[in-house]
Design a protein around this motif. Structure first.
Motif, PDB file in Angstrom:
ATOM      1  N   SER A   1     -24.967 -60.959  16.289  1.00  0.00           N
ATOM      2  CA  SER A   1     -25.781 -61.974  14.794  1.00  0.00           C
ATOM      3  C   SER A   1     -25.569 -63.435  15.070  1.00  0.00           C
ATOM      4  N   PRO A   2     -25.870 -63.619  14.717  1.00  0.00           N
ATOM      5  CA  PRO A   2     -26.063 -65.030  14.922  1.00  0.00           C
ATOM      6  C   PRO A   2     -25.668 -65.859  13.325  1.00  0.00           C
ATOM      7  N   ASP A   3     -25.390 -64.472  12.851  1.00  0.00           N
ATOM      8  CA  ASP A   3     -24.872 -64.905  10.782  1.00  0.00           C
ATOM      9  C   ASP A   3     -23.214 -64.790  10.783  1.00  0.00           C
ATOM     10  N   VAL A   4     -23.199 -64.243  11.501  1.00  0.00           N
ATOM     11  CA  VAL A   4     -21.604 -64.145  11.190  1.00  0.00           C
ATOM     12  C   VAL A   4     -20.540 -64.949  13.240  1.00  0.00           C
ATOM     13  N   GLY A   5     -19.834 -65.825  12.289  1.00  0.00           N
ATOM     14  CA  GLY A   5     -19.175 -66.392  13.274  1.00  0.00           C
ATOM     15  C   GLY A   5     -17.851 -65.059  14.414  1.00  0.00           C
TER      16      GLY A   5
ATOM     17  N   ALA B   1     -12.424 -60.106  13.528  1.00  0.00           N
ATOM     18  CA  ALA B   1     -13.310 -60.032  12.100  1.00  0.00           C
ATOM     19  C   ALA B   1     -11.952 -58.408  11.632  1.00  0.00           C
ATOM     20  N   LEU B   2     -11.075 -59.141  11.264  1.00  0.00           N
ATOM     21  CA  LEU B   2     -10.957 -57.904  10.733  1.00  0.00           C
ATOM     22  C   LEU B   2     -10.955 -57.580   9.519  1.00  0.00           C
ATOM     23  N   GLY B   3     -11.260 -55.657   9.346  1.00  0.00           N
ATOM     24  CA  GLY B   3     -11.753 -55.172   8.266  1.00  0.00           C
ATOM     25  C   GLY B   3     -12.832 -56.289   7.344  1.00  0.00           C
ATOM     26  N   ILE B   4     -13.953 -56.394   7.494  1.00  0.00           N
ATOM     27  CA  ILE B   4     -15.278 -56.576   7.242  1.00  0.00           C
ATOM     28  C   ILE B   4     -16.088 -55.933   6.762  1.00  0.00           C
ATOM     29  N   ASN B   5     -15.756 -54.986   7.113  1.00  0.00           N
ATOM     30  CA  ASN B   5     -17.398 -54.144   6.518  1.00  0.00           C
ATOM     31  C   ASN B   5     -16.341 -53.633   5.568  1.00  0.00           C
TER      32      ASN B   5
ATOM     33  N   SER C   1      -8.935 -62.459  12.653  1.00  0.00           N
ATOM     34  CA  SER C   1      -9.372 -63.435  10.962  1.00  0.00           C
ATOM     35  C   SER C   1      -9.592 -62.190   9.741  1.00  0.00           C
ATOM     36  N   LEU C   2      -9.407 -62.251   8.598  1.00  0.00           N
ATOM     37  CA  LEU C   2      -9.358 -60.856   7.649  1.00  0.00           C
ATOM     38  C   LEU C   2      -9.722 -62.230   6.697  1.00  0.00           C
TER      39      LEU C   2
ATOM     40  N   GLY D   1      -9.686 -74.365  15.271  1.00  0.00           N
ATOM     41  CA  GLY D   1      -9.991 -73.076  16.097  1.00  0.00           C
ATOM     42  C   GLY D   1      -9.216 -71.779  16.329  1.00  0.00           C
ATOM     43  N   LEU D   2      -9.401 -70.392  16.050  1.00  0.00           N
ATOM     44  CA  LEU D   2      -8.303 -69.743  16.526  1.00  0.00           C
ATOM     45  C   LEU D   2      -7.844 -70.023  18.581  1.00  0.00           C
TER      46      LEU D   2
END
Length: 360
Positions: free
Chosen positions: A63-67, A131-135, A164-165, A341-342
């Motif tokens: 998805s281009p909407d999330v990093g 991304a941890l726990g994104i939903n 990231s979280l 940046g990570l």
């Protein structure tokens, strides 16, 4: 319609979109309805936690909407009970209600840490930030007891893997002993979702999340110990919390946030009727006005899922919100380059087994 339920964001068991039948008690006139057996109070549904043995744990997207391109979610469902949660429809895949079931029937992927180590050990694995726990929130109340998220963070630290979280819970402070060394190596960013500074509104919008002041306090503590923190004003809801945008960004900056973002209210699938019901229960005087503004930004519908517009919307209100955010961010003094940046270069695959570690 049922009354509001203390500590819950929904007040109904709305059937999922895949259900073909619904069950309803009815008196056929032949005999009086039997007295219900004594049991749990239906007006105070209890949280049930179920074990789920997952087959995989890393989800990938383009998805281009999330990093991010990789995410890990240790839990399905979320006891925070946010009335607007975009993840509610996922419970329909389990033949459960995206309403009360989503916040009272939690599925814990108890083998998540083992699956993550196995994923990192694959010969062809190439690290990219997770991304941890994104939903659903990885630090929701059940995490205090199960500690699945903590064990996942331990794997991240062992393998020097960046992540990231995003959380609404001050419980993240518990894991500072892991987050500090990760931060020192440029491997973690922590974002706090702050929807409002009003504790009464927060208690209705997101009933079992940490209070706004507790999130800001946790943000300050993480910042003071060297963990990079940011804030997400999410979601921005017209006529409900949108007037707080500037205040939230200012308060978060004062608590150490170096990054800020926002997301417009999203109402996919069953979330739309559930949120309309929440409005009728808590803000009947403005429910019609809120939904009219939502539809204005969504091309006349409750929601648009297309890339580019789903996070920001379109139209005059969406454009104004974007300008307000940019101005508020500058006035609050957020850095032009918010967070470094990570670092993916530090990654080391896990050892095959704990016993092997003892050989060296």
């Amino acid at each position: 319609m049922a009354d509001t339920i203390k500590g819950r964001g929904s007040r109904q068991y709305l059937p999922g979109r895949f259900e073909t039948t619904t069950v309803e008690a009815a008196d056929d006139g032949w005999a009086p309805l039997a007295e219900p057996e004594a049991g749990p109070d239906p007006s105070r549904p209890r949280t049930e936690v179920h074990e789920e043995i997952a087959r995989s744990i890393v989800t990938r997207n383009r998805s281009p909407d999330v990093g991010f391109s990789q995410s890990v979610n240790p839990y399905r469902g979320c006891e925070h009970g946010c009335s607007y949660c975009f993840a509610r429809p996922s419970h329909a895949y389990l033949n459960l209600s995206p309403g009360l079931d989503f916040e009272t029937k939690i599925f814990a992927k108890t083998n998540a840490p083992e699956l993550l180590r196995r994923e990192f050990a694959r010969p062809g694995y190439r690290p990219s930030p997770i991304a941890l726990g994104i939903n659903t929130d990885a630090y929701q109340p059940v995490e205090r007891r199960l500690q699945l998220t903590r064990r996942l963070v331990e794997v991240m630290l062992e393998c020097r893997h960046p992540f990231s979280l995003v959380t609404k819970n001050a419980l993240v402070e518990r894991d500072l002993d892991l987050l500090q060394p990760l931060a020192a190596m440029g491997l973690v960013h922590v974002y706090f979702s702050v929807t409002t500074l009003d504790p009464q509104l927060s208690a209705r919008l997101e009933p079992r999340a940490a209070a706004p002041h507790a999130r800001l306090r946790a943000m300050r503590r993480l910042h003071d110990t060297g963990v990079p923190v940011g804030v997400l004003f999410a979601p921005a809801i017209p006529w409900v919390n949108d007037h707080e945008l500037e205040e939230v960004l200012e308060a978060a900056r004062g608590a150490g946030a170096a990054s800020a973002g926002y997301v417009l209210l999203r109402l996919p699938h069953e979330v739309a009727p559930l949120f309309r019901d929440w409005l009728e229960a808590h803000m009947p005087d403005r429910a019609a006005r809120v939904m009219a503004a939502v539809r204005q930004m969504r091309g006349g519908r409750d929601y648009e899922s297309g890339f580019g517009a789903r996070m920001r919307g379109r139209g005059p209100y969406a454009d104004l919100l974007e300008r307000r955010f940019a101005l508020a961010r500058r006035r609050a003094g957020y850095p032009a380059q918010p967070l470094a940046g990570l670092d993916c270069s530090r990654f080391v695959p896990p050892l095959a087994a704990p016993a092997q570690r003892e050989l060296f």
